[in-house]
Design a protein around this motif. Structure first.
Motif, PDB file in Angstrom:
ATOM      1  N   SER A  26       0.818  -1.218   0.000  1.00  0.00           N
ATOM      2  CA  SER A  26       0.000   0.000   0.000  1.00  0.00           C
ATOM      3  C   SER A  26       0.849   1.265   0.000  1.00  0.00           C
ATOM      4  N   VAL A  27       2.136   1.127   0.274  1.00  0.00           N
ATOM      5  CA  VAL A  27       3.026   2.289   0.369  1.00  0.00           C
ATOM      6  C   VAL A  27       3.540   2.672  -1.018  1.00  0.00           C
ATOM      7  N   GLY A  28       3.328   3.934  -1.377  1.00  0.00           N
ATOM      8  CA  GLY A  28       3.823   4.429  -2.656  1.00  0.00           C
ATOM      9  C   GLY A  28       5.051   5.295  -2.522  1.00  0.00           C
ATOM     10  N   ALA A  29       5.224   5.899  -1.347  1.00  0.00           N
ATOM     11  CA  ALA A  29       6.382   6.750  -1.094  1.00  0.00           C
ATOM     12  C   ALA A  29       6.681   6.748   0.390  1.00  0.00           C
ATOM     13  N   ALA A  30       7.941   6.960   0.722  1.00  0.00           N
ATOM     14  CA  ALA A  30       8.367   6.979   2.117  1.00  0.00           C
ATOM     15  C   ALA A  30       9.313   8.142   2.345  1.00  0.00           C
ATOM     16  N   SER A  31       9.151   8.796   3.470  1.00  0.00           N
ATOM     17  CA  SER A  31       9.967   9.954   3.817  1.00  0.00           C
ATOM     18  C   SER A  31      10.766   9.657   5.072  1.00  0.00           C
TER      19      SER A  31
ATOM     20  N   ASP B 246       8.671  20.055  -5.456  1.00  0.00           N
ATOM     21  CA  ASP B 246       8.578  18.678  -5.948  1.00  0.00           C
ATOM     22  C   ASP B 246       8.312  17.690  -4.836  1.00  0.00           C
ATOM     23  N   ASP B 247       8.790  17.984  -3.613  1.00  0.00           N
ATOM     24  CA  ASP B 247       8.622  17.043  -2.514  1.00  0.00           C
ATOM     25  C   ASP B 247       7.231  17.083  -1.897  1.00  0.00           C
ATOM     26  N   VAL B 248       6.333  17.911  -2.432  1.00  0.00           N
ATOM     27  CA  VAL B 248       4.917  17.849  -2.078  1.00  0.00           C
ATOM     28  C   VAL B 248       4.087  17.436  -3.292  1.00  0.00           C
ATOM     29  N   MET B 249       4.400  17.976  -4.466  1.00  0.00           N
ATOM     30  CA  MET B 249       3.631  17.610  -5.659  1.00  0.00           C
ATOM     31  C   MET B 249       3.718  16.116  -5.943  1.00  0.00           C
ATOM     32  N   THR B 250       4.918  15.557  -5.891  1.00  0.00           N
ATOM     33  CA  THR B 250       5.070  14.136  -6.207  1.00  0.00           C
ATOM     34  C   THR B 250       4.312  13.236  -5.226  1.00  0.00           C
ATOM     35  N   PRO B 251       4.455  13.402  -3.911  1.00  0.00           N
ATOM     36  CA  PRO B 251       3.690  12.530  -3.014  1.00  0.00           C
ATOM     37  C   PRO B 251       2.181  12.747  -3.093  1.00  0.00           C
ATOM     38  N   MET B 252       1.734  13.979  -3.332  1.00  0.00           N
ATOM     39  CA  MET B 252       0.297  14.202  -3.434  1.00  0.00           C
ATOM     40  C   MET B 252      -0.267  13.543  -4.688  1.00  0.00           C
ATOM     41  N   ARG B 253       0.492  13.531  -5.762  1.00  0.00           N
ATOM     42  CA  ARG B 253       0.056  12.787  -6.949  1.00  0.00           C
ATOM     43  C   ARG B 253      -0.075  11.303  -6.634  1.00  0.00           C
ATOM     44  N   ILE B 254       0.865  10.790  -5.869  1.00  0.00           N
ATOM     45  CA  ILE B 254       0.827   9.366  -5.502  1.00  0.00           C
ATOM     46  C   ILE B 254      -0.352   9.093  -4.571  1.00  0.00           C
ATOM     47  N   ALA B 255      -0.615  10.008  -3.646  1.00  0.00           N
ATOM     48  CA  ALA B 255      -1.748   9.837  -2.732  1.00  0.00           C
ATOM     49  C   ALA B 255      -3.071   9.849  -3.483  1.00  0.00           C
TER      50      ALA B 255
ATOM     51  N   VAL C 138      15.728  13.269   2.216  1.00  0.00           N
ATOM     52  CA  VAL C 138      15.744  11.816   2.358  1.00  0.00           C
ATOM     53  C   VAL C 138      14.338  11.264   2.140  1.00  0.00           C
ATOM     54  N   SER C 139      14.097  10.740   0.943  1.00  0.00           N
ATOM     55  CA  SER C 139      12.792  10.176   0.615  1.00  0.00           C
ATOM     56  C   SER C 139      12.942   9.170  -0.511  1.00  0.00           C
ATOM     57  N   ALA C 140      11.910   8.367  -0.725  1.00  0.00           N
ATOM     58  CA  ALA C 140      11.946   7.356  -1.775  1.00  0.00           C
ATOM     59  C   ALA C 140      10.539   7.121  -2.308  1.00  0.00           C
ATOM     60  N   ILE C 141      10.446   6.751  -3.587  1.00  0.00           N
ATOM     61  CA  ILE C 141       9.162   6.472  -4.220  1.00  0.00           C
ATOM     62  C   ILE C 141       9.298   5.240  -5.105  1.00  0.00           C
ATOM     63  N   ARG C 142       8.164   4.613  -5.383  1.00  0.00           N
ATOM     64  CA  ARG C 142       8.155   3.536  -6.376  1.00  0.00           C
ATOM     65  C   ARG C 142       8.320   4.162  -7.764  1.00  0.00           C
ATOM     66  N   ARG C 143       9.256   3.649  -8.517  1.00  0.00           N
ATOM     67  CA  ARG C 143       9.559   4.216  -9.841  1.00  0.00           C
ATOM     68  C   ARG C 143       8.323   4.257 -10.727  1.00  0.00           C
ATOM     69  N   GLU C 144       7.487   3.245 -10.639  1.00  0.00           N
ATOM     70  CA  GLU C 144       6.313   3.136 -11.512  1.00  0.00           C
ATOM     71  C   GLU C 144       5.287   4.231 -11.257  1.00  0.00           C
ATOM     72  N   LEU C 145       5.346   4.873 -10.088  1.00  0.00           N
ATOM     73  CA  LEU C 145       4.355   5.886  -9.730  1.00  0.00           C
ATOM     74  C   LEU C 145       4.803   7.306 -10.053  1.00  0.00           C
ATOM     75  N   TYR C 146       6.030   7.463 -10.496  1.00  0.00           N
ATOM     76  CA  TYR C 146       6.537   8.813 -10.745  1.00  0.00           C
ATOM     77  C   TYR C 146       5.963   9.404 -12.028  1.00  0.00           C
ATOM     78  N   GLU C 147       5.540  10.657 -11.951  1.00  0.00           N
ATOM     79  CA  GLU C 147       5.104  11.421 -13.114  1.00  0.00           C
ATOM     80  C   GLU C 147       6.035  12.610 -13.280  1.00  0.00           C
ATOM     81  N   ASP C 148       6.391  12.917 -14.522  1.00  0.00           N
ATOM     82  CA  ASP C 148       7.254  14.068 -14.758  1.00  0.00           C
ATOM     83  C   ASP C 148       6.655  15.334 -14.152  1.00  0.00           C
ATOM     84  N   LEU C 149       7.514  16.121 -13.542  1.00  0.00           N
ATOM     85  CA  LEU C 149       7.106  17.379 -12.940  1.00  0.00           C
ATOM     86  C   LEU C 149       7.085  18.487 -13.997  1.00  0.00           C
ATOM     87  N   PRO C 150       6.145  19.413 -13.899  1.00  0.00           N
ATOM     88  CA  PRO C 150       6.203  20.589 -14.788  1.00  0.00           C
ATOM     89  C   PRO C 150       7.496  21.367 -14.518  1.00  0.00           C
TER      90      PRO C 150
END
Length: 382
Positions: A160-165, A226-235, A208-220
């Motif tokens: 269930s975890v998509g990203a970890a901080s 980026d450290d809020v946009m990326t996890p919120m997209r994953i959430a 210090v954070s990590a994400i599943r590669r498959e869940l990453y979307e290119d940032l504008p």
């Protein structure tokens, strides 16, 4: 021009005080209690998927060799770990240092933008190069604990975890007057730990954070936070964003330095930018973390308005208890101004909290002015 009558002023005063209490104390208490009642642990397990450490750098010759050494000293299997560093238009000795290191060591990939394009573009470019299961994100300045990657990656044993901080440990409190900010960050980590137990935190620790590669979307390009946009997209995709205090990075706590203030202003400017870029975050129907997002992020952006309302309504409600409350407010801000003076060593601990409060809200106002005036410059090392 009409002014609120005393009764209206009293209502505004108490509503403003209640809002500020919720922002700086009430939410922290509520989320802590709820985490004890309805919290759920992450099913951690020491697994060793392939990991790419991705770093975007600009003019980091002062830190980059120490950073690479810190990464290589982590006790994660070397054959499961590679390092991708993107130089974003560096004009100092950073690129030559990186290329020299890459020639000596395996699994270090150096990429380069001849001209600056910003952190978001650099991260997109570096992550596109990775073929690993997990992307480990960090910055050049901070050092990492030896077991940092091992502890952080263990959270991905839970599907269930998509990203970890991880957790940022601030140093230099007494040496550089950063006590107040270090104390603030200790409370921030406590809140994130509670949010994580309930479901998710709303942001990653950039160091210090990590994400599943498959869940990453290119940032504008031009994204500041980026450290809020990326996890919120994953959430928004239904995955958890967890906080693990076992995964540690170390940094300095000197909030009073001009460099640190600029960094904080840029971060808060990024919050205003994020609200425009992702309006769905303000929808309770679309954002599963709406309560956390509003309580943890948005209320702090609104706080200066309520501070002003509290002060003005107190003036208009003058008399009785309100006279004493006005004196208390004035004393608080005088103490904050006095505490900002670096020569007040004797009172630094006592006055650090009002001083930090004043600094944080100054930063919000400055960030708002940057946002409305279009001064959302690309990421840069200060």
């Amino acid at each position: 021009m009409t002014f609120p009558n005393p009764m209206t002023a009293e209502i505004i005063f108490w509503l403003s005080l209640a809002f500020l209490f919720y922002t700086y104390a009430g939410y922290a208490g509520a989320v802590f209690v709820f985490s004890k009642i309805a919290g759920r642990d992450v099913r951690r397990g020491y697994i060793y998927p392939s990991v790419s450490v991705v770093i975007a750098v600009h003019n980091e010759e002062q830190y980059i060799e120490r950073k690479i050494e810190s990464i290589l000293e982590m006790n994660y299997p070397r054959d499961r770990l590679d390092l991708i560093i993107v130089s974003d238009g560096s004009t100092d000795n950073t690129l030559s240092l990186l290329e020299s290191t890459a020639r000596k060591l395996k699994n270090i990939h150096v990429l380069h933008f001849p001209e600056r394009r910003g952190k978001a573009a650099a991260l997109n470019y570096g992550i596109a190069r990775s073929r690993s299961e997990i992307i480990f994100l960090t910055d050049a300045r901070q050092t990492l604990a030896p077991d940092c990657a091992r502890e952080l990656v263990s959270n991905f044993n839970d599907p269930s975890v998509g990203a970890a901080s991880g957790a940022l440990v601030l140093t230099g409190r007494k040496e550089k007057g950063g006590y107040s900010y270090a104390s603030y960050w200790s409370v921030e980590k406590w809140i994130r730990k509670s949010e994580s137990r309930i479901h998710s935190v709303i942001g990653l620790t950039g160091a210090v954070s990590a994400i599943r590669r498959e869940l990453y979307e290119d940032l504008p390009e031009g994204t500041l936070l980026d450290d809020v946009m990326t996890p919120m997209r994953i959430a928004l995709k239904g995955r958890r964003i967890v906080f693990d205090e076992r995964a540690v990075a170390y940094d300095d706590a000197d909030i009073k330095s001009p460099k640190e203030l600029k960094r904080k202003i840029r971060t808060l400017t990024g919050n205003f930018q994020l609200l425009r870029a992702m309006p769905e975050l303000m929808s309770p129907l679309k954002n599963p973390l709406f309560i956390q997002f509003f309580s943890h992020k948005v209320t702090r952006l609104l706080a200066p308005l309520f501070i002003l309302a509290l002060f003005l309504s107190n003036l208009l409600a003058w008399g009785g208890i309100y006279s004493w409350l006005m004196i208390a407010q004035a004393g608080f801000y005088l103490a904050a101004l006095y505490g900002l003076n670096p020569d007040r060593r004797r009172f630094s601990t006592l006055l650090s909290f009002p001083a930090a409060f004043l600094i944080m809200n100054y930063v919000v106002v400055k960030a708002f002015l940057n946002s409305v005036s279009g001064k959302e410059t690309v990421w840069a090392r200060e």
